[in-house]
Each structure stands twice: as C-alpha cells, then as structure tokens.
Design an enzyme around this catalytic site. Structure first.
Site, PDB file in Angstrom:
ATOM      1  N   PRO A 278       0.955  -1.121  -0.134  1.00  0.00           N
ATOM      2  CA  PRO A 278       0.048   0.207  -0.210  1.00  0.00           C
ATOM      3  C   PRO A 278       0.878   1.417  -0.096  1.00  0.00           C
ATOM      4  CG  PRO A 278       0.301  -1.129   2.184  1.00  0.00           C
ATOM      5  CD  PRO A 278       0.751  -1.671   1.386  1.00  0.00           C
ATOM      6  N   GLY A 279       0.520   1.868  -1.223  1.00  0.00           N
ATOM      7  CA  GLY A 279       1.556   3.634  -0.745  1.00  0.00           C
ATOM      8  C   GLY A 279       0.194   4.814  -0.112  1.00  0.00           C
ATOM      9  N   ARG A 280      -0.377   4.844  -1.085  1.00  0.00           N
ATOM     10  CA  ARG A 280      -1.782   5.890  -0.697  1.00  0.00           C
ATOM     11  C   ARG A 280      -2.403   5.993   0.199  1.00  0.00           C
ATOM     12  NH1 ARG A 280      -4.023   8.730  -4.692  1.00  0.00           N
ATOM     13  NH2 ARG A 280      -3.261   6.998  -6.380  1.00  0.00           N
ATOM     14  N   TYR A 320      -5.281  13.499 -13.069  1.00  0.00           N
ATOM     15  CA  TYR A 320      -5.738  12.467 -13.251  1.00  0.00           C
ATOM     16  C   TYR A 320      -7.434  12.937 -12.836  1.00  0.00           C
ATOM     17  CZ  TYR A 320      -2.094  10.362 -11.734  1.00  0.00           C
ATOM     18  OH  TYR A 320      -0.488   9.657 -11.144  1.00  0.00           O
ATOM     19  N   CYS A 347       1.728  29.539 -14.299  1.00  0.00           N
ATOM     20  CA  CYS A 347       1.167  30.017 -15.596  1.00  0.00           C
ATOM     21  C   CYS A 347       0.298  28.574 -16.832  1.00  0.00           C
ATOM     22  CB  CYS A 347       2.229  30.690 -16.489  1.00  0.00           C
ATOM     23  SG  CYS A 347       3.011  31.536 -15.199  1.00  0.00           S
ATOM     24  N   GLU A 348      -0.890  28.664 -16.127  1.00  0.00           N
ATOM     25  CA  GLU A 348      -1.143  27.582 -17.297  1.00  0.00           C
ATOM     26  C   GLU A 348      -2.829  27.782 -16.446  1.00  0.00           C
ATOM     27  OE1 GLU A 348      -0.667  23.854 -18.131  1.00  0.00           O
ATOM     28  OE2 GLU A 348       1.346  24.272 -19.228  1.00  0.00           O
TER      29      GLU A 348
HETATM   30  N1  PLP Z   1       3.213  -1.648  -5.857  1.00  0.00           N
HETATM   31  C1  PLP Z   1       3.249  -1.142  -7.052  1.00  0.00           C
HETATM   32  C2  PLP Z   1       3.671  -2.456  -7.890  1.00  0.00           C
HETATM   33  C3  PLP Z   1       2.680  -0.253  -7.756  1.00  0.00           C
HETATM   34  O1  PLP Z   1       3.264  -0.051  -8.819  1.00  0.00           O
HETATM   35  C4  PLP Z   1       1.599   1.122  -7.264  1.00  0.00           C
HETATM   36  C5  PLP Z   1       1.234   2.181  -7.758  1.00  0.00           C
HETATM   37  O2  PLP Z   1       1.753   2.434  -8.632  1.00  0.00           O
HETATM   38  C6  PLP Z   1       1.181   0.539  -5.135  1.00  0.00           C
HETATM   39  C7  PLP Z   1       2.319  -0.491  -5.238  1.00  0.00           C
HETATM   40  C8  PLP Z   1       1.085   1.413  -5.198  1.00  0.00           C
HETATM   41  O3  PLP Z   1      -0.024   1.906  -4.841  1.00  0.00           O
HETATM   42  P1  PLP Z   1      -1.491   2.693  -3.705  1.00  0.00           P
HETATM   43  O4  PLP Z   1      -0.552   3.823  -3.263  1.00  0.00           O
HETATM   44  O5  PLP Z   1      -2.451   2.660  -5.208  1.00  0.00           O
HETATM   45  O6  PLP Z   1      -1.233   1.872  -3.105  1.00  0.00           O
END
Ligand code: PLP
Length: 418
Positions: A278-280, A320, A347-348
């Site tokens: 997980p990132g987001r 997005y 400037c957009e």
């Molecule tokens: N793992 C992989 C291989 C990814 O490409 C990404 C995001 O592009 C992530 C994890 C993290 O995704 P998220 O931020 O949607 O959880």
C-alpha cells in the site's frame, strides 16, 4: 469534512490544529505551501493494515519518498517497495535492508538491479530479459509480475493490470519468465500483481486474485513450480473529497488476504504468504497541505481564490481530474459565504486545485488547508515556473519536526552550468 483530515485534526477557537499544533503557527514557522503529516494517523494506518494483511507489508515508496516517514513505518514493521535507485536510496537511508525491500519497475537497468541486489532486495521481474540481468547483478530472490487482463475501475493513467499495460507480462510470457529465472539460479518466491491505484471497490482485485490462483496452478502443472508468495501490490483508495465513497483499506487488505487463501486452496495449491504494497492508503490521509491565500478575484460567475502553490506541488487535479476540498484554517468556524474556485499560481489556465468549494469569504493572507494530500503530491512535484518545492513536517503531541526542508531558488540555480 473533518473526517477527511488526519486523526489529530481539530478546530480550536476557530483555528485548525494538526497534531496539537495550530496551522497558523506551522505556516509561520515553516512557510507555505507546507505538507503537514500527522504521526498518529501514519502509525494507526500502518498498524491497521499490518493487522489486516497478516503477512509482510511494503510501503509503496512512490507515494512519498521520505526518509523520516520510511523510518517511522519501519518502526511499525513495514518494508518498502522501491522503483528506482532514488527510492532505493531513500529506503536504505531509513535503514531498510534485505527482505524489507522489493524492487519494482517496468524498465530496471543494470545499475538499479545491482544496487537492489547489494541491498538484498527481492526483485519483481517485469520483462523477459530481466531474469538474466537480475542474476548477473547478484540478485537472489525474485517474484514474477503477471498481468491478468483485469480492467480496474479507476482513472486510466493509474490502471495497470489490463491487457496492453506496460507493466508485467501476460500469462504465457510470465510462465516462461518463471522458468527462465529458475534456470538462472534465482529463488522465485512467487507472483506479483498490481491492478491499479485508488481502486473504487474490491471487484477488480478479487477477480485478479482468482485469476492469479489459476495462473499459479498452471505454473505448478506445467513447470512443477509452486508459488509460495502472492504479492498483491497496492491500490486501496482513500477519500479525497466528501462525495467520494471509498471502502476502508484495512477491510480490503483483510479481504484480499482471505480471497488469496481461498482461491489458492480452490486451485489445489498451498496457502501463499500474502504480501501487500500500500502507498496511498498508508500516507494519503495523514497529509494536509497548507497554502497562503493571495489574490481573490470575483469574476463573471466565479470567485477565484489563488494560493501560493498549485500544480507544482499537487499535479493530481490535472493528471487524473482529482477532486479535493478545503477549509480556511485560520477561520474554520466562520459561516460559509459561497462557492469559490481555488487556483494555483502557475502560468496555465488548467492550474486549478479545486473547482468548487464552499468557504467563508476568503481574504489575502488567509490560510487554506487541503486534506488527503499525503500521497502522490510532493512525490510528483515539479519546479514549473522556477518554483522551489515545499517543505514537509511531521506533527505529534504539540510538536512539529521538519522532515524535508523547503527547496530554495539557490538549489535550483545550483543545477545550472551555463
Ligand atoms: N506496488 C506497485 C507495483 C505499484 O505500481 C504501486 C503504485 O503504482 C503501488 C504498489 C502503490 O499503489 P497505491 O499507492 O495505490 O497503494
């Protein structure tokens, strides 16, 4: 709307507080735009996701590469998914090593593979010739990324698991890569999938996991190789706007792990160890961006409230069509006066952070707080218009700590050689 803000957010005497520190004091001390991360939210999310996943969790570093954050997440038992030598350097600077690291990317070069191997990372193979390159670089453990043809319900730019995606390989080629990696002496732990980011629901992930189990069964019958790991990538969404309904990430993580176990058992395979990236969902809601309001222009039908940042610190609205909301951090309890549009300073004409938000009458000098900006904002920042990138701070228990200093114009000039 306060529920889109971090756990520690509250309004005290009309002013937004984060981690027990008043927004005005943060802006005064560190300047604006400023990305403020709430430590409590980061730790709570990390614990919830780990408990739900039941297996190793790797932070999708691309969401916000930052040494202090990576270190904090490591304290919570979370590793890192890195997709470049830069992200790897951030992770190793935070102390991450060996099995705490997974190296990703659809175009890893020899340098990245060598550095990943030296750090002991597991390499997620993504192209037919990568087994040879990874083995030559000294990698030991690998995954094979397979693309199973599932269209996720998300913006097309962050959809990755469909046929025709630049990521991974379709089943027949992935099968060949598993065999090739084994021949090259790599320990192929298992398979990797990543369906897309900011997923609206669990459907695409569930379908992908079922197809993954079928593919793993095919690998076993055709190659005699059994996947021990199912790395299900990232993708869980967060709410950036009150109108957005997104399922809770920890619930989805638990569902993903359970679906994998059931699907593998159904395919006659032993239960895999489930990995998540997980990132987001780890860092998104922990972050709030503070901007200083500049010009306020009531024009034909639209009041434009301009802030001192924009697409250079948050390109997601343009990339997005991402929707955000905001509140006036210094007058958070005043009655709303009507809808405004929040413009960036670039400037957009398309540099619009928020199309439509209801605020008290905004004035020059006010402080605007935009929640749910902890992921893919500063990570994607640019220097458009020669604008230095913002600072980031971590707040907790009434204290603020700088975790990334503000870039300066001198930093930018230092790159100039002419
Ligand atoms: N793992 C992989 C291989 C990814 O490409 C990404 C995001 O592009 C992530 C994890 C993290 O995704 P998220 O931020 O949607 O959880």
């Amino acid at each position: 709307m306060i529920e889109l803000f971090p756990d520690s957010a509250r309004v005290e005497r009309g002013e937004l507080e984060l981690g027990g520190v008043a927004a005005g004091a943060l802006a005064e001390r560190f300047g604006t735009p400023l990305l403020v991360y709430c430590e409590r939210t980061l730790r709570e999310r990390a614990r919830a996701l780990r408990a739900a996943a039941g297996g190793p969790v790797f932070f999708g570093t691309k969401a916000f590469p930052n040494v202090a954050l990576l270190r904090l997440l490591r304290e919570e038992g979370i590793g890192a998914d890195v997709a470049s030598t830069g992200e790897l350097a951030f992770a190793t600077a935070a102390g991450l090593r060996g099995e705490e690291l997974v190296a990703h990317g659809n175009n890893k070069d020899g340098r990245f593979l060598a550095q990943a191997a030296a750090a002991g990372a597991t390499v997620a193979l993504d192209a037919a010739d990568e087994a040879a390159l990874a083995a030559a670089a000294g990698a030991v453990r690998a995954l094979v990324r397979v693309t199973l043809g599932v269209d996720a319900d998300t913006h097309e730019a962050i959809r990755t698991g469909h046929h025709g995606s630049k990521f991974g390989l379709p089943p027949a080629q992935a099968l060949g890569l598993v065999a090739e990696a084994g021949r090259r002496g790599l320990d192929v732990l298992g398979l990797h999938v990543h369906v897309g980011s900011q997923l609206a629901d669990f459907d695409a992930q569930a379908e992908t996991i079922v197809r993954l189990a079928a593919f793993a069964a095919r690998c076993r019958s055709e190659l005699g190789w059994t996947a021990r790991v199912a790395d299900l990538g990232g993708g869980f969404g967060i709410r950036h706007h009150p109108d957005e309904q997104v399922p809770d990430a920890a619930g989805l993580a638990a569902a993903a792990a359970e679906t994998a176990r059931t699907a593998f058992a159904g395919a006659g395979l032993p239960a895999p160890e489930v990995w998540l990236e997980p990132g987001r969902s780890l860092v998104g809601r922990a972050g709030v961006t503070l901007y200083r309001v500049g010009s306020v222009k009531p024009l034909d039908g639209v009041t434009w409230v301009a802030v001192d940042g924009g697409m250079s610190d948050n390109p997601r609205p343009q990339l997005y069509g991402a929707r955000y909301t905001a509140l006036l951090a210094n007058r958070a309890d005043e009655p709303a006066s009507g809808p405004v549009s929040v413009a960036g300073m670039h400037c957009e004409s398309g540099d619009v952070l928020i199309d439509d938000v209801v605020l008290p009458a905004a004035r020059r000098g006010d402080l605007l707080a935009v929640p749910a900006t902890g992921a893919y904002t500063l990570a994607m920042a640019s220097n458009y218009n020669g604008v230095p990138r913002p600072a980031a701070v971590l707040v907790a228990d009434g204290e603020a700590r700088l975790i990334r200093r503000r870039e300066t114009v001198d930093d930018l000039l230092a790159l100039e050689t002419g």
